[in-house]
Design a protein around this motif. Structure first.
Motif, mmCIF file in Angstrom:
data_model
loop_
_atom_site.group_PDB
_atom_site.id
_atom_site.type_symbol
_atom_site.label_atom_id
_atom_site.label_comp_id
_atom_site.label_asym_id
_atom_site.label_seq_id
_atom_site.Cartn_x
_atom_site.Cartn_y
_atom_site.Cartn_z
ATOM 1 N N ILE A 95 -0.009 -0.455 8.326
ATOM 2 C CA ILE A 95 1.006 0.465 8.822
ATOM 3 C C ILE A 95 0.919 0.683 10.334
ATOM 4 O O ILE A 95 1.934 0.666 11.028
ATOM 5 C CB ILE A 95 0.948 1.825 8.056
ATOM 6 N N LEU A 96 -0.285 0.837 10.863
ATOM 7 C CA LEU A 96 -0.390 1.076 12.309
ATOM 8 C C LEU A 96 0.068 -0.143 13.094
ATOM 9 O O LEU A 96 0.697 -0.032 14.137
ATOM 10 C CB LEU A 96 -1.828 1.432 12.693
ATOM 11 N N GLN A 97 -0.255 -1.317 12.544
ATOM 12 C CA GLN A 97 0.181 -2.558 13.182
ATOM 13 C C GLN A 97 1.705 -2.638 13.197
ATOM 14 O O GLN A 97 2.312 -2.944 14.222
ATOM 15 C CB GLN A 97 -0.350 -3.722 12.350
ATOM 16 N N LYS A 98 2.293 -2.323 12.053
ATOM 17 C CA LYS A 98 3.757 -2.372 11.965
ATOM 18 C C LYS A 98 4.377 -1.434 12.985
ATOM 19 O O LYS A 98 5.303 -1.809 13.717
ATOM 20 C CB LYS A 98 4.218 -1.967 10.559
ATOM 21 N N LEU A 112 8.070 -6.193 8.880
ATOM 22 C CA LEU A 112 7.537 -5.232 9.852
ATOM 23 C C LEU A 112 7.950 -3.806 9.524
ATOM 24 O O LEU A 112 7.415 -2.860 10.073
ATOM 25 C CB LEU A 112 8.042 -5.583 11.263
ATOM 26 N N ILE A 113 8.936 -3.658 8.622
ATOM 27 C CA ILE A 113 9.392 -2.304 8.290
ATOM 28 C C ILE A 113 8.385 -1.677 7.334
ATOM 29 O O ILE A 113 8.089 -2.240 6.291
ATOM 30 C CB ILE A 113 10.771 -2.345 7.595
ATOM 31 N N PRO A 114 7.853 -0.510 7.675
ATOM 32 C CA PRO A 114 6.878 0.136 6.798
ATOM 33 C C PRO A 114 7.488 0.473 5.440
ATOM 34 O O PRO A 114 8.629 0.927 5.375
ATOM 35 C CB PRO A 114 6.515 1.416 7.555
ATOM 36 N N THR A 115 6.735 0.245 4.379
ATOM 37 C CA THR A 115 7.191 0.608 3.040
ATOM 38 C C THR A 115 6.716 2.021 2.739
ATOM 39 O O THR A 115 5.905 2.592 3.479
ATOM 40 C CB THR A 115 6.587 -0.330 1.983
ATOM 41 N N LEU A 116 7.204 2.552 1.630
ATOM 42 C CA LEU A 116 6.787 3.894 1.229
ATOM 43 C C LEU A 116 5.278 3.924 1.004
ATOM 44 O O LEU A 116 4.570 4.841 1.415
ATOM 45 C CB LEU A 116 7.516 4.272 -0.063
ATOM 46 N N GLU A 117 4.804 2.854 0.403
ATOM 47 C CA GLU A 117 3.369 2.721 0.132
ATOM 48 C C GLU A 117 2.568 2.748 1.443
ATOM 49 O O GLU A 117 1.524 3.388 1.545
ATOM 50 C CB GLU A 117 3.150 1.403 -0.600
ATOM 51 N N ASP A 118 3.125 2.032 2.464
ATOM 52 C CA ASP A 118 2.488 2.032 3.783
ATOM 53 C C ASP A 118 2.329 3.454 4.303
ATOM 54 O O ASP A 118 1.261 3.835 4.792
ATOM 55 C CB ASP A 118 3.347 1.254 4.792
ATOM 56 N N TRP A 119 3.433 4.221 4.198
ATOM 57 C CA TRP A 119 3.409 5.579 4.745
ATOM 58 C C TRP A 119 2.370 6.432 4.028
ATOM 59 O O TRP A 119 1.693 7.235 4.634
ATOM 60 C CB TRP A 119 4.779 6.245 4.643
#
Ligand code: HEM
Lengths: 254, 284
Positions: free
Chosen positions: B180-183, B147-154
């Motif tokens: 990312i929005l889900q996380k 659930l933790i956003p990754t750099l790629e997610d950001w």
């Protein structure tokens, strides 16, 4: 399925499902076994809250600046019992508090005797089960001293407070009960003053209970007698209080 | 070009599915029994005590011999006639009665504070026990890490916002992972709103306040805690509404099945983007 029928189907499903669920909840609310099951949640709160808070943990005390402009009165605000009206008409000069039940030293005290007991003044927050809060300054006799003087039997577990008022559609006598832990708590008082004035009738004159770590309905007004008991099964509805007999939890710490 | 294949992955492990449905049941009952409790004193204040002259929110009724009941909702001095839904709504016999939230939004349906509290506290315990077990499992199973956003997610944040607004959803293997929005939504709800509603709930307990006083102070007093509890409940309703909307627009049958059986279906579209060439992580 077209979009329209699908939408209608979904809507019907949602409305029907919702209605069925709510009807189900209402149906269950009427069942004694279900009510007893749900009440286990309140028992759990009782056990856990006692486990995580010290016996003598103090309710917060506020400053005079925090005192509410008017202290709201709930429940009975003017008892209509003839005996009470006569006492009130006479400024409670003939009032007598009876302390009895499982005690070695039953007592009868007039207001002067109660005022002569060790007292305490505290500014505390009163939380009503309905949701509102009011802050007031209470002065009263420490219940612990009175209990010690009465010398309860070792098996005694509760103090039952019998009141002068009758309440509700059933017009039943108001009563309440607390355990020995609360009876010995330093903030538990038989209050005779509110905000530095004699306790008004609306707030329970001449004497009301203050149990600061519980909700308002525990704090019996118009206290006429204290009965020390081992169990309250035999009193009124058997649940330990007027509101308890009507479904409210005996432990009103939340 | 290879044709898209229909693949089935085991997406939601059992603890997630059990936790999800128990949680859904608890939230439903807590909200509706909470509204029953609210109805007992339908006014909210800021501070320690109630300043009866100045509630910031009031859902009240008016009665007159000529017009009967009418409902009035007031928020910070702004007022509206809300007869029919808020303040005054039809009771069992179909006639208007004075009550803040209507009977179809409260448990039980009739005015019954004692029972509302019983429902509320029982399911508050179930919620707390369910959430604790889930968090312990999630911590040890590494689910929280997913659930933790990754750099790629950001980096994909802006794109994800645009995609959500256009109702475009990830397809292929990407649909089996949290975006990312889900996380962010899940993290905010679990640790933000969830923590807030449990803490403000406990802070309304006079017994707990003997040890929670600093927390109560932080919220601004018991009446503030009650207000925040109510607003956090509103926040959860908003989350559930968006959550259900997203489920519906991203394939309700597939989503529902995956939350019941665990199995999620997606179309494998080979080599359309780099994401699909990565090793499949069935962590949905
Ligand atoms: C551990 C969790 C919870 C605890 C301990 C808790 C406790 C409480 C308490 C003590 C009240 C009574 C306030 C009053 O005296 O008026 C209350 C009211 C309420 N609760 Fe909860 N609650 C919890 C979770 C929830 C959740 C998850 C929701 C919503 C989904 C919710 C919604 C409400 C609502 C709408 C009210 C009525 C509004 C108000 O008076 O604040 N509660 N809750």
């Amino acid at each position: 399925m077209t979009d329209n029928t699908r939408r209608r189907f979904l809507k019907t499903l949602l409305a029907g499902g919702g209605l069925a669920t709510l009807t189900g909840c209402d149906y269950l609310s009427e069942k004694t076994w279900f009510r007893d099951t749900l009440a286990q949640g309140e028992t759990l709160s009782d056990v856990v809250q006692h486990a995580v808070t010290p016996r003598k943990a103090m309710a917060r005390e506020y400053t005079p600046a925090d005192i509410s402009p008017s202290f709201r009165a709930n429940g009975t605000t003017d008892p209509d019992a003839v005996e009470y009206r006569m006492l009130a008409a006479n400024g409670f000069r003939d009032y007598r508090l009876k302390v009895g039940g499982m005690v070695e030293n039953p007592m009868t005290l007039d207001l002067a005797a109660i005022r002569a007991l060790p007292s305490r003044t505290q500014i505390t927050r009163h939380d009503c089960v309905e949701g509102w809060s009011a802050i007031g300054q209470w002065t009263g006799a420490r219940l612990s001293t009175l209990v010690e003087q009465a010398r309860p039997h070792p098996d005694a577990r509760y103090l039952v407070f019998h009141c002068a008022d009758r309440y509700g559609r059933s017009h039943s006598p108001y009563y309440e009960s607390i355990d020995m832990e609360d009876a010995h708590h330093p903030q538990t008082l038989l209050a005779y003053e509110l905000n530095g004035e004699p306790l008004p009738i609306a707030n329970g004159a001449p004497l009301r209970l203050r149990v600061e770590r519980q909700l308002g309905y525990k704090m019996a007004k118009y206290v006429m007698a204290i009965e020390v008991v081992e169990s309250f099964d035999h009193i009124a509805g058997g649940k330990g209080g007027f509101w308890e007999d009507r479904g409210y939890a005996w432990y009103a710490g939340i | 070009m290879a044709r898209a294949r229909l693949r089935t992955v085991y997406r939601h492990p059992l603890p997630v599915r059990i936790g999800h449905w128990v949680n859904a049941l608890c939230l439903f009952i807590l909200l509706l029994s909470g509204l029953q409790i609210f109805n007992a004193h339908p006014h909210l204040y800021w501070g320690s005590a109630s300043n009866f002259e100045a509630p910031w929110l009031s859902i009240d009724y008016h009665w007159s011999r000529d017009d009967g009941y009418s409902g009035r909702t007031q928020v910070y001095g702004w007022q509206a006639d809300t007869t029919g839904v808020l303040g005054a709504s039809p009771g069992r016999n179909g006639e208007l009665e004075g009550r803040a939230f209507p009977s179809w939004l409260t448990i039980p349906g009739s005015r019954w504070l004692a029972m509302g509290r019983s429902w509320h506290f029982f399911f508050a315990w179930i919620l707390v026990i369910n959430a604790s077990l889930f968090l312990i499992w999630a911590l040890f199973a590494g689910h929280l890490r997913r659930l933790i956003p990754t750099l790629e997610d950001w980096r994909g944040f802006g794109q994800s916002v645009l995609d959500h607004l256009r109702l475009r959803h990830p397809t292929g293997e990407a649909a089996t992972r949290y975006n990312i929005l889900q996380k962010l939504a899940y993290l905010t709800v679990i640790f933000g709103l969830g923590g807030l509603i449990v803490l403000t709930g406990l802070c309304m307990s006079p017994r707990m306040d003997t040890v929670l006083e600093p927390v109560l102070e932080f919220f601004g007093g018991r009446q503030s805690a009650r207000s925040i509890h109510f607003l956090a409940a509103g926040g959860l309703v908003l989350f559930v509404a968006i959550h259900l909307f997203e489920v519906i627009v991203s394939g309700p049958v597939n989503q529902l099945r995956s939350m019941i059986t665990g199995f999620f279906r997606y179309r494998d579209e080979p080599a359309t983007d780099s994401a699909t060439t990565r090793e499949t992580r069935h962590d949905g």
